[in-house]
Design a protein around this motif. Structure first.
Motif, mmCIF file in Angstrom:
data_model
loop_
_atom_site.group_PDB
_atom_site.id
_atom_site.type_symbol
_atom_site.label_atom_id
_atom_site.label_comp_id
_atom_site.label_asym_id
_atom_site.label_seq_id
_atom_site.Cartn_x
_atom_site.Cartn_y
_atom_site.Cartn_z
ATOM 1 N N UNK A 8 0.848 -1.317 -0.107
ATOM 2 C CA UNK A 8 0.062 0.080 0.204
ATOM 3 C C UNK A 8 0.858 1.281 0.007
ATOM 4 N N UNK A 9 1.976 1.349 0.831
ATOM 5 C CA UNK A 9 2.583 2.374 0.896
ATOM 6 C C UNK A 9 3.689 2.854 -0.296
ATOM 7 N N UNK A 11 2.771 1.660 -3.295
ATOM 8 C CA UNK A 11 1.992 2.113 -4.468
ATOM 9 C C UNK A 11 1.466 3.724 -4.200
ATOM 10 N N UNK A 12 1.373 4.040 -3.001
ATOM 11 C CA UNK A 12 1.145 5.145 -2.982
ATOM 12 C C UNK A 12 2.186 6.219 -3.163
ATOM 13 N N UNK A 15 2.747 6.392 -6.963
ATOM 14 C CA UNK A 15 1.747 6.937 -7.831
ATOM 15 C C UNK A 15 1.521 8.524 -7.465
ATOM 16 N N UNK A 16 1.672 8.911 -6.434
ATOM 17 C CA UNK A 16 1.743 10.144 -6.079
ATOM 18 C C UNK A 16 3.003 11.099 -6.587
ATOM 19 N N UNK A 20 9.516 10.713 -10.902
ATOM 20 C CA UNK A 20 10.531 11.212 -9.650
ATOM 21 C C UNK A 20 11.312 9.730 -9.658
ATOM 22 N N UNK A 45 4.002 -4.765 -8.195
ATOM 23 C CA UNK A 45 3.280 -3.429 -8.464
ATOM 24 C C UNK A 45 3.673 -3.377 -9.914
ATOM 25 N N UNK A 49 0.697 -2.836 -13.048
ATOM 26 C CA UNK A 49 0.579 -1.548 -13.586
ATOM 27 C C UNK A 49 0.645 -1.831 -15.295
ATOM 28 N N UNK A 54 -1.333 0.877 -17.180
ATOM 29 C CA UNK A 54 -1.706 2.175 -16.452
ATOM 30 C C UNK A 54 -0.397 2.717 -15.982
ATOM 31 N N UNK A 69 8.171 5.892 -11.637
ATOM 32 C CA UNK A 69 6.957 5.392 -12.150
ATOM 33 C C UNK A 69 6.456 6.559 -13.215
ATOM 34 N N UNK A 149 1.318 14.833 -14.448
ATOM 35 C CA UNK A 149 1.527 13.656 -14.914
ATOM 36 C C UNK A 149 2.996 13.630 -15.315
#
Lengths: 273, 273
Positions: A8-9, A11-12, A15-16, A20, A45, A49, A54, A69, A149
């Motif tokens: 979870x961490x 992926x977050x 994606x955010x 970078x 992950x 994706x 995505x 990402x 993006x």
């Protein structure tokens, strides 16, 4: 920490922060995990994706290595989005006096901005732009969403010269409506020898985009690409050749109240890395 | 599908769609999973977001039930961000002739927009706004970023009245520089009896924000909140009382080249639901 929590961490975090380069060592520290477990998590992950279309996780080896990402959008989502836009844009209630089409509301919708920004970021992902450039006003939200993006700064060309912008380069040009217009860009806002991606809401003859290209010459800056939400099919010969449009407006008839909007000239690269 | 894969997909689906109520039944279908496994996955995600302070997962029971992701930002991240902004803003190179401060570049940086948008979305999360309202030009990127995290449309008030906007309401007002200015908003862009959150880059005496409030009366629309990136400490008595600023500009001295910027008047609610 359990694998599911770590995922979870991670992926977050990814994606955010599109584009970078995130250091594996730092992430391992933050999650108090071994780099080897982290690599396994990242490969899960990456697979999801990639399967969904995505995003891409790019791994960079070496001391300064890490993972990056890169947002993508699957072709079917683009197709659905553009079809939906064509349907919404063809509503006769959108016809304004003079045969203009009202689109400002659409360009403020969060889902439209998110989707369109993601599509432009996908299309122009290989262009290595340093900035997203637009001219006030209606193109700004689209430019900001694209820049998010691509993780690039947005630079806004003004119609007038404000005291809060410092010294600026101003140019005159002839717009589609054959009026002489002015645009102005603060010297501080763009270093020379940059590469910009131009994003705007609408293109007819291309006078404004051409003026932006001319303006970039004053900044010794290259134009890496031009993307617009909507272009018109007439005039066929625009003042510039290479541009990408999401939708094409063929026809607005004020009397019969008919609007013809179709898919733009964009192509999605299928390249996966 | 393995739990770890499901968690990647669920985390992505939630984070990319703030404030949207996502149906558990539909998600279970898409992931070919039992609702009970999904609930376990969601509780893992909920725990991580809650522990990190980066979001709330709100569960709605019943037939139309589902789950909603509400973005939050932990207090330490807000503090770090505002400190960093104060540091960057106090650079004497930013002083423009006339004692103005150049901030346009900052308001185009993707990380600044993302962070500031997230902070405003957190602060105004309980205000039940229907739209984010701003006035061209410099506040638009900030408004769009806030609107993204609140999943609201952005409405942009123009300085002039364009033919592509249809019929509009125009008002005159006196700005901070004591000039008579005009602003104009398309009738179509905002339904009557809405609630708007006003987001702008800068506030001095509050003349522009006051004019936006007056404009909203014409639309029978309530103002749910006002957020600005920077306000000035002088004049202390603004033309309106309730506003939230991220930073406060106390002083720009063109001769000694000193700038004083400090934390704004914002407060983070610690309320967790």
């Amino acid at each position: 920490m359990r694998r599911s929590e770590r995922i979870v961490r991670l992926t977050q975090t990814l994606l955010e922060q599109p584009y970078r380069l995130l250091s594996l060592t730092e992430m391992a520290d933050q999650l108090s995990s071994a780099k080897s477990s982290l690599s396994e998590d990242l490969s899960i992950i990456r697979d999801v994706l990639s399967k969904e279309g995505t995003g891409i996780l790019e791994t960079h080896a070496g001391a300064a290595g890490g993972v990056r990402y890169i947002p993508r959008i699957p072709a079917w989502q683009v197709q659905d989005f553009v079809q939906e836009m064509c349907r919404i844009l063809a509503d006769p209630e959108r016809i304004l006096p003079g045969g203009y089409l009202y689109i400002s509301d659409i360009l403020g919708q969060p889902d439209v901005l998110d989707r369109a920004g993601r599509i432009f970021a996908h299309i122009f992902s290989e262009m290595e732009a340093d900035y997203v450039l637009t001219v006030e006003t209606k193109g700004i939200p689209l430019a900001v969403s694209t820049a998010r993006y691509l993780h690039l700064p947005t630079v806004v060309v003004r119609r007038d010269h404000r005291v809060t912008e410092g010294s600026a380069v101003s140019i005159n040009y002839v717009s589609g409506s054959r009026r002489i217009q002015t645009m102005s860009l603060s010297r501080r806002s763009l270093p020379e020898h940059s590469r910009v991606l131009i994003i705007d809401d609408f293109m007819k003859a291309g006078g404004t985009a051409k003026a932006l290209i001319d303006m970039m010459k004053e900044f010794k800056t290259a134009v890496a690409g031009i993307g617009v939400f909507m272009s018109t099919s007439e005039p066929e010969d625009k003042m510039l050749e290479d541009y990408v449009s999401l939708t094409t407006l063929a026809h607005v008839d004020e009397i019969s109240r008919e609007i013809q909007v179709s898919k733009g000239n964009f192509k999605l690269s299928d390249k996966e890395r």
